[in-house]
Design a protein around this motif. Structure first.
Motif, PDB file in Angstrom:
ATOM      1  N   TYR A   7       0.856  -1.306  -0.173  1.00 13.19           N
ATOM      2  CA  TYR A   7       0.043   0.030   0.024  1.00 13.19           C
ATOM      3  C   TYR A   7       0.865   1.208   0.138  1.00 13.19           C
ATOM      4  N   SER A   8       0.503   2.336  -0.851  1.00 19.69           N
ATOM      5  CA  SER A   8       1.448   3.373  -0.984  1.00 19.69           C
ATOM      6  C   SER A   8       0.530   4.609  -1.189  1.00 19.69           C
ATOM      7  N   ALA A   9       1.191   5.799  -0.888  1.00 22.49           N
ATOM      8  CA  ALA A   9       0.648   7.039  -1.062  1.00 22.49           C
ATOM      9  C   ALA A   9       1.443   7.784  -2.297  1.00 22.49           C
ATOM     10  N   ALA A  10       0.707   8.191  -3.086  1.00 22.36           N
ATOM     11  CA  ALA A  10       1.313   9.048  -4.478  1.00 22.36           C
ATOM     12  C   ALA A  10       1.607  10.158  -4.254  1.00 22.36           C
ATOM     13  N   SER A  11       1.112  10.987  -2.977  1.00 22.97           N
ATOM     14  CA  SER A  11       1.323  12.499  -2.716  1.00 22.97           C
ATOM     15  C   SER A  11       0.820  12.685  -1.167  1.00 22.97           C
ATOM     16  N   ALA A  12       1.285  13.911  -0.951  1.00 23.38           N
ATOM     17  CA  ALA A  12       1.042  14.281   0.645  1.00 23.38           C
ATOM     18  C   ALA A  12      -0.583  14.322   0.827  1.00 23.38           C
ATOM     19  N   PRO A  15      -4.787   9.229  -0.447  1.00 25.55           N
ATOM     20  CA  PRO A  15      -4.821   8.148   0.338  1.00 25.55           C
ATOM     21  C   PRO A  15      -3.856   7.063  -0.059  1.00 25.55           C
ATOM     22  N   LEU A  16      -3.690   6.098   0.999  1.00 24.51           N
ATOM     23  CA  LEU A  16      -3.064   4.879   0.607  1.00 24.51           C
ATOM     24  C   LEU A  16      -3.798   3.819  -0.227  1.00 24.51           C
ATOM     25  N   VAL A  17      -3.145   3.593  -1.394  1.00 23.40           N
ATOM     26  CA  VAL A  17      -3.832   2.525  -2.246  1.00 23.40           C
ATOM     27  C   VAL A  17      -3.024   1.361  -2.515  1.00 23.40           C
ATOM     28  N   ARG A  18      -3.490   0.458  -3.121  1.00 19.96           N
ATOM     29  CA  ARG A  18      -2.925  -0.857  -3.269  1.00 19.96           C
ATOM     30  C   ARG A  18      -2.012  -0.635  -4.305  1.00 19.96           C
ATOM     31  N   THR A  19      -0.853  -1.407  -4.468  1.00 19.30           N
ATOM     32  CA  THR A  19       0.207  -0.944  -5.495  1.00 19.30           C
ATOM     33  C   THR A  19       1.181  -2.113  -5.514  1.00 19.30           C
ATOM     34  N   THR A  58       9.469  13.811   2.077  1.00 21.55           N
ATOM     35  CA  THR A  58       9.025  12.483   1.674  1.00 21.55           C
ATOM     36  C   THR A  58       9.140  12.519   0.193  1.00 21.55           C
ATOM     37  N   THR A  59       9.685  11.305  -0.117  1.00 19.10           N
ATOM     38  CA  THR A  59       9.834  11.030  -1.705  1.00 19.10           C
ATOM     39  C   THR A  59       8.616  10.006  -2.034  1.00 19.10           C
ATOM     40  N   TYR A  60       7.941  10.359  -3.011  1.00 22.39           N
ATOM     41  CA  TYR A  60       6.652   9.313  -3.397  1.00 22.39           C
ATOM     42  C   TYR A  60       6.972   8.684  -4.616  1.00 22.39           C
ATOM     43  N   PRO A  61       6.436   7.381  -4.851  1.00 27.92           N
ATOM     44  CA  PRO A  61       5.413   6.812  -3.639  1.00 27.92           C
ATOM     45  C   PRO A  61       6.066   6.430  -2.440  1.00 27.92           C
ATOM     46  N   CYS A  62       5.359   6.792  -1.302  1.00 28.27           N
ATOM     47  CA  CYS A  62       5.764   6.205  -0.235  1.00 28.27           C
ATOM     48  C   CYS A  62       4.802   4.956   0.367  1.00 28.27           C
ATOM     49  N   ILE A 326      -6.776   1.003   6.116  1.00 31.45           N
ATOM     50  CA  ILE A 326      -5.757   1.745   6.581  1.00 31.45           C
ATOM     51  C   ILE A 326      -6.035   3.291   6.427  1.00 31.45           C
ATOM     52  N   ASN A 327      -6.768   3.967   5.753  1.00 32.74           N
ATOM     53  CA  ASN A 327      -7.013   5.229   5.717  1.00 32.74           C
ATOM     54  C   ASN A 327      -8.016   5.737   6.738  1.00 32.74           C
TER      55      ASN A 327
END
Ligand SMILES: [Zn+2]
Ligand SMILES: [Zn+2]
Length: 352
Positions: A7-12, A15-19, A58-62, A326-327
């Motif tokens: 699960y990762s976040a693409a930006s600040a 939300p965290l999504v499946r990846t 933070t570096t994305y994806p995180c 998670i969110n």
């Protein structure tokens, strides 16, 4: 290289999504771990939302997560300490330079070249490291910990950050048996502080702003609870503490707690309020008191903490959630609506 569900976040603001993320093939010193549980630390939320951008952007994806418990699935040729099937843990760090004074003193957390478990330059694959919100991770065996088999894994995961963060300063203070120890705040960190101080034989007093936490504090092992907003209650304890562990990361009056210390008393901060606070020099001078900070703990001490937990049957009080929640869990974390730590059951990743 292999691929792992995560699960990762693409930006600040995402939300965290499946990846899917890359994981390196184990080198000769690496241990590959199938993750069973990962605790949710407040640092995860700060990092995902880039709230610590001034210190470490933070570096994305995180992919956060540094309270990891799992089973060894594969080992490199040179690995000596672990075998497939072993129950293991990974905390906030996955590597260091192994040669600087901090590393030689077994406090790798202060190594200038430490690699944190997530959002840290990845020496193997480039980019940044990805944490434990994932089905697997590959870690140098020197940063893998043995988990006592008698402990329940969900409640072990948060020991890897919240546990060592509170255990280390208590140990550093010295023998607290029979001493009067205060724990400020009863959240993820505070409730572990209470358990450890109690297990080491201290007389434990919890300071809290919420009277409704009293019963829980006593259940966790506190001898007494002081509602910090009640001036009379505070006054009764002035000048009487040997050691105070301050776990609050919100702004608060530190001087009120320095006044609680007796001769040579120490207050150690493990929370990090955003705004610098004024400290009364007089409050420190009279009674030769000290104010310190502490950051997690080295690998050797983390293993010692886990072994201690095994002997004393100590785990974190957790609410187990599937990764799909998670969110929602992050929103609840912001309201301190959890007793006392979320632990993600990582098998749930298979369902998405
Ligand atoms: Zn943490
Ligand atoms: Zn080092």
């Amino acid at each position: 290289m292999s691929k792992a569900k995560a699960y990762s976040a693409a930006s600040a603001t995402s939300p965290l999504v499946r990846t899917t993320i890359p994981r390196r093939d184990p080198t000769e010193h690496d241990v590959q771990i199938g993750i069973l549980f990962c605790g949710i630390c407040h640092s995860d939320l700060h990092t995902v939302r880039n709230e610590w951008s001034s210190v470490m952007a933070t570096t994305y994806p995180c992919v956060p997560g540094h309270e990891i418990v799992g089973r060894v699935t594969q080992i490199g040729n040179e690995v000596t300490g672990f075998r497939p099937g072993d129950l293991v843990g990974v905390g906030c760090m996955v590597d260091s330079d192994h040669s600087c004074p901090s590393c030689r003193a077994n406090v790798e957390q202060f190594c200038p070249d430490v690699t944190f478990t997530y959002n840290s330059p990845d020496k193997h694959l480039g980019g940044v490291t990805y944490g434990g919100y994932s089905e697997s991770i590959v870690v140098d065996e020197r940063f893998v910990l043995r988990v006592p088999a008698n402990l329940e894994s969900a409640g072990v995961a948060p020991l890897l950050c919240a546990g060592i963060t509170t255990y280390s300063p208590i140990r550093r203070w010295g023998d607290i048996k029979g001493k009067k120890v205060g724990v400020v705040g009863l959240g993820g960190l505070g409730h572990m502080g209470v358990k450890f101080a109690r297990a080491f034989g201290a007389r434990v007093v919890v300071f809290t702003t919420s009277p409704n936490k009293k019963e829980d504090a006593l259940r966790l092992g506190a001898d007494e609870v002081v509602v910090s907003r009640n001036a009379d209650e505070m006054k009764k304890h002035a000048g009487s503490f040997d050691f105070i562990l301050d776990t609050i990361s919100a702004d608060h009056d530190i001087n009120a707690y320095i006044h609680m210390l007796g001769l040579d008393g120490n207050i150690t901060l493990v929370g990090a309020p955003e705004t610098p606070f004024p400290v009364s020099a007089f409050a420190l001078l009279f009674g030769r008191k000290s104010l310190s900070g502490s950051l997690i703990g080295g690998i050797k001490e983390t293993q010692e903490m886990l072994d201690f937990c095994g002997e004393h049957n100590i785990t974190t009080d957790v609410e187990v959630i599937p990764i799909q929640k998670i969110n929602e869990a992050y929103e609840r974390l912001l309201k301190s609506d959890v007793k006392y730590r979320f632990s993600i059951e990582m098998g749930s990743l298979k369902l998405t």
